[in-house]
Design a protein around this motif. Structure first.
Motif, PDB file in Angstrom:
ATOM      1  N   ALA A   5       0.859  -1.184   0.000  1.00 35.19           N
ATOM      2  CA  ALA A   5       0.000   0.000   0.000  1.00 35.19           C
ATOM      3  C   ALA A   5       0.893   1.232   0.000  1.00 35.19           C
ATOM      4  N   ALA A   6       0.643   2.116  -0.956  1.00 32.12           N
ATOM      5  CA  ALA A   6       1.404   3.362  -1.043  1.00 32.12           C
ATOM      6  C   ALA A   6       0.495   4.420  -1.641  1.00 32.12           C
ATOM      7  N   HIS A   7       0.475   5.578  -1.039  1.00 36.13           N
ATOM      8  CA  HIS A   7      -0.310   6.708  -1.544  1.00 36.13           C
ATOM      9  C   HIS A   7      -1.781   6.332  -1.710  1.00 36.13           C
ATOM     10  N   GLY A   8      -2.289   5.515  -0.785  1.00 40.07           N
ATOM     11  CA  GLY A   8      -3.705   5.168  -0.766  1.00 40.07           C
ATOM     12  C   GLY A   8      -4.132   4.101  -1.763  1.00 40.07           C
ATOM     13  N   THR A   9      -3.202   3.418  -2.386  1.00 44.13           N
ATOM     14  CA  THR A   9      -3.520   2.402  -3.397  1.00 44.13           C
ATOM     15  C   THR A   9      -2.620   1.195  -3.189  1.00 44.13           C
ATOM     16  N   GLU A  10      -3.108   0.009  -3.540  1.00 43.35           N
ATOM     17  CA  GLU A  10      -2.272  -1.189  -3.487  1.00 43.35           C
ATOM     18  C   GLU A  10      -1.582  -1.389  -4.829  1.00 43.35           C
ATOM     19  N   PHE A  11      -0.260  -1.550  -4.769  1.00 38.47           N
ATOM     20  CA  PHE A  11       0.538  -1.731  -5.974  1.00 38.47           C
ATOM     21  C   PHE A  11       1.187  -3.109  -5.973  1.00 38.47           C
ATOM     22  N   HIS A  12       1.164  -3.734  -7.121  1.00 40.86           N
ATOM     23  CA  HIS A  12       1.880  -4.988  -7.333  1.00 40.86           C
ATOM     24  C   HIS A  12       3.332  -4.615  -7.616  1.00 40.86           C
ATOM     25  N   VAL A  13       4.244  -5.150  -6.816  1.00 41.34           N
ATOM     26  CA  VAL A  13       5.666  -4.811  -6.932  1.00 41.34           C
ATOM     27  C   VAL A  13       6.506  -6.079  -7.027  1.00 41.34           C
ATOM     28  N   VAL A  53      16.827  -3.963  -8.806  1.00 38.63           N
ATOM     29  CA  VAL A  53      15.820  -3.484  -9.745  1.00 38.63           C
ATOM     30  C   VAL A  53      14.450  -3.543  -9.072  1.00 38.63           C
ATOM     31  N   CYS A  54      13.729  -2.440  -9.103  1.00 37.75           N
ATOM     32  CA  CYS A  54      12.407  -2.332  -8.495  1.00 37.75           C
ATOM     33  C   CYS A  54      11.380  -2.087  -9.604  1.00 37.75           C
ATOM     34  N   LEU A  55      10.373  -2.940  -9.634  1.00 34.43           N
ATOM     35  CA  LEU A  55       9.335  -2.873 -10.654  1.00 34.43           C
ATOM     36  C   LEU A  55       7.974  -2.740  -9.986  1.00 34.43           C
ATOM     37  N   PHE A  56       7.043  -2.091 -10.662  1.00 33.57           N
ATOM     38  CA  PHE A  56       5.673  -2.061 -10.163  1.00 33.57           C
ATOM     39  C   PHE A  56       4.714  -1.836 -11.313  1.00 33.57           C
ATOM     40  N   ASP A  57       3.499  -2.307 -11.114  1.00 32.80           N
ATOM     41  CA  ASP A  57       2.418  -2.016 -12.046  1.00 32.80           C
ATOM     42  C   ASP A  57       1.816  -0.676 -11.657  1.00 32.80           C
ATOM     43  N   LEU A  58       1.747   0.254 -12.606  1.00 35.43           N
ATOM     44  CA  LEU A  58       1.089   1.525 -12.346  1.00 35.43           C
ATOM     45  C   LEU A  58      -0.350   1.291 -11.892  1.00 35.43           C
ATOM     46  N   ARG A  59      -0.937   2.245 -11.199  1.00 37.23           N
ATOM     47  CA  ARG A  59      -2.338   2.112 -10.786  1.00 37.23           C
ATOM     48  C   ARG A  59      -3.198   1.814 -12.011  1.00 37.23           C
ATOM     49  N   GLY A  60      -4.110   0.868 -11.855  1.00 42.49           N
ATOM     50  CA  GLY A  60      -4.997   0.487 -12.946  1.00 42.49           C
ATOM     51  C   GLY A  60      -4.379  -0.451 -13.969  1.00 42.49           C
ATOM     52  N   HIS A  61      -3.169  -0.920 -13.718  1.00 47.59           N
ATOM     53  CA  HIS A  61      -2.467  -1.799 -14.656  1.00 47.59           C
ATOM     54  C   HIS A  61      -2.072  -3.095 -13.963  1.00 47.59           C
ATOM     55  N   GLY A  62      -1.904  -4.129 -14.766  1.00 48.34           N
ATOM     56  CA  GLY A  62      -1.431  -5.404 -14.231  1.00 48.34           C
ATOM     57  C   GLY A  62      -2.233  -5.843 -13.030  1.00 48.34           C
ATOM     58  N   LYS A  63      -1.534  -6.136 -11.939  1.00 47.31           N
ATOM     59  CA  LYS A  63      -2.180  -6.632 -10.729  1.00 47.31           C
ATOM     60  C   LYS A  63      -2.309  -5.569  -9.642  1.00 47.31           C
ATOM     61  N   SER A  64      -2.022  -4.308  -9.985  1.00 46.03           N
ATOM     62  CA  SER A  64      -2.248  -3.217  -9.034  1.00 46.03           C
ATOM     63  C   SER A  64      -3.736  -2.898  -8.979  1.00 46.03           C
ATOM     64  N   GLN A  66      -7.261  -0.879  -9.136  1.00 45.43           N
ATOM     65  CA  GLN A  66      -7.840  -0.072 -10.203  1.00 45.43           C
ATOM     66  C   GLN A  66      -8.820   0.943  -9.619  1.00 45.43           C
ATOM     67  N   PRO A  67      -8.300   1.967  -8.936  1.00 43.23           N
ATOM     68  CA  PRO A  67      -9.208   2.968  -8.351  1.00 43.23           C
ATOM     69  C   PRO A  67      -9.917   3.756  -9.449  1.00 43.23           C
ATOM     70  N   PRO A  68     -11.054   4.367  -9.115  1.00 40.16           N
ATOM     71  CA  PRO A  68     -11.829   5.092 -10.125  1.00 40.16           C
ATOM     72  C   PRO A  68     -11.177   6.400 -10.587  1.00 40.16           C
ATOM     73  N   ALA A  69     -10.190   6.899  -9.860  1.00 41.89           N
ATOM     74  CA  ALA A  69      -9.552   8.174 -10.207  1.00 41.89           C
ATOM     75  C   ALA A  69      -8.065   8.103  -9.896  1.00 41.89           C
ATOM     76  N   GLY A  70      -7.354   9.159 -10.286  1.00 41.41           N
ATOM     77  CA  GLY A  70      -5.937   9.255  -9.957  1.00 41.41           C
ATOM     78  C   GLY A  70      -5.012   8.890 -11.095  1.00 41.41           C
ATOM     79  N   TYR A  71      -5.479   9.065 -12.314  1.00 38.97           N
ATOM     80  CA  TYR A  71      -4.668   8.684 -13.471  1.00 38.97           C
ATOM     81  C   TYR A  71      -3.967   9.878 -14.119  1.00 38.97           C
ATOM     82  N   ASP A  72      -3.956  10.991 -13.425  1.00 37.93           N
ATOM     83  CA  ASP A  72      -3.273  12.185 -13.909  1.00 37.93           C
ATOM     84  C   ASP A  72      -1.790  12.119 -13.545  1.00 37.93           C
ATOM     85  N   ALA A  73      -0.995  12.945 -14.182  1.00 40.41           N
ATOM     86  CA  ALA A  73       0.451  12.922 -13.969  1.00 40.41           C
ATOM     87  C   ALA A  73       0.831  13.240 -12.525  1.00 40.41           C
ATOM     88  N   ALA A  74       0.150  14.195 -11.884  1.00 46.15           N
ATOM     89  CA  ALA A  74       0.498  14.577 -10.510  1.00 46.15           C
ATOM     90  C   ALA A  74       0.271  13.422  -9.542  1.00 46.15           C
TER      91      ALA A  74
END
Length: 102
Positions: A5-13, A53-64, A66-74
């Motif tokens: 969990a990072a920045h309010g979202t679960e990320f696959h790393v 090497v550290c890898l992750f799926d961006l929010r809404g991608h792969g196994k991370s 998929q929140p309804p918002a937060g796909y902007d650059a910031a």
């Protein structure tokens, strides 16, 4: 499947290579049909022979998540910052490697 969990979202790393391999390399994948697999199955293993090497799926991608918002650059920049803090303990630089949106 490691999730953090990072920045309010679960990320696959995933982490490859030795933790003492110097400055970690964070690899960022592109958008739409992409995921960390684009690195995991290509250049990340070769790079991990000498580096951490550290890898992750961006929010809404792969196994991370998929929140309804937060796909902007910031927001995605804040996601990246939170994950870098996780991997480095809040200190130390990283090298970034990306393609497309990454």
């Amino acid at each position: 499947m490691p999730l953090i969990a990072a920045h309010g979202t679960e990320f696959h790393v995933q982490e490859l290579g030795a933790r003492d391999g110097g400055v970690p390399v964070v690899m960022l994948h592109g958008l739409l049909v992409d995921s960390m697999a684009s690195w995991f199955l290509t250049s990340a293993p070769a790079l991990a022979r000498e580096r951490r090497v550290c890898l992750f799926d961006l929010r809404g991608h792969g196994k991370s998540a998929q929140p309804p918002a937060g796909y902007d650059a910031a927001t995605q920049t804040a996601d990246l910052a939170a994950l870098i803090d996780h991997w480095t303990g809040g200190c130390g630089p990283v090298a970034l490697c990306g393609h497309s949106w990454g």
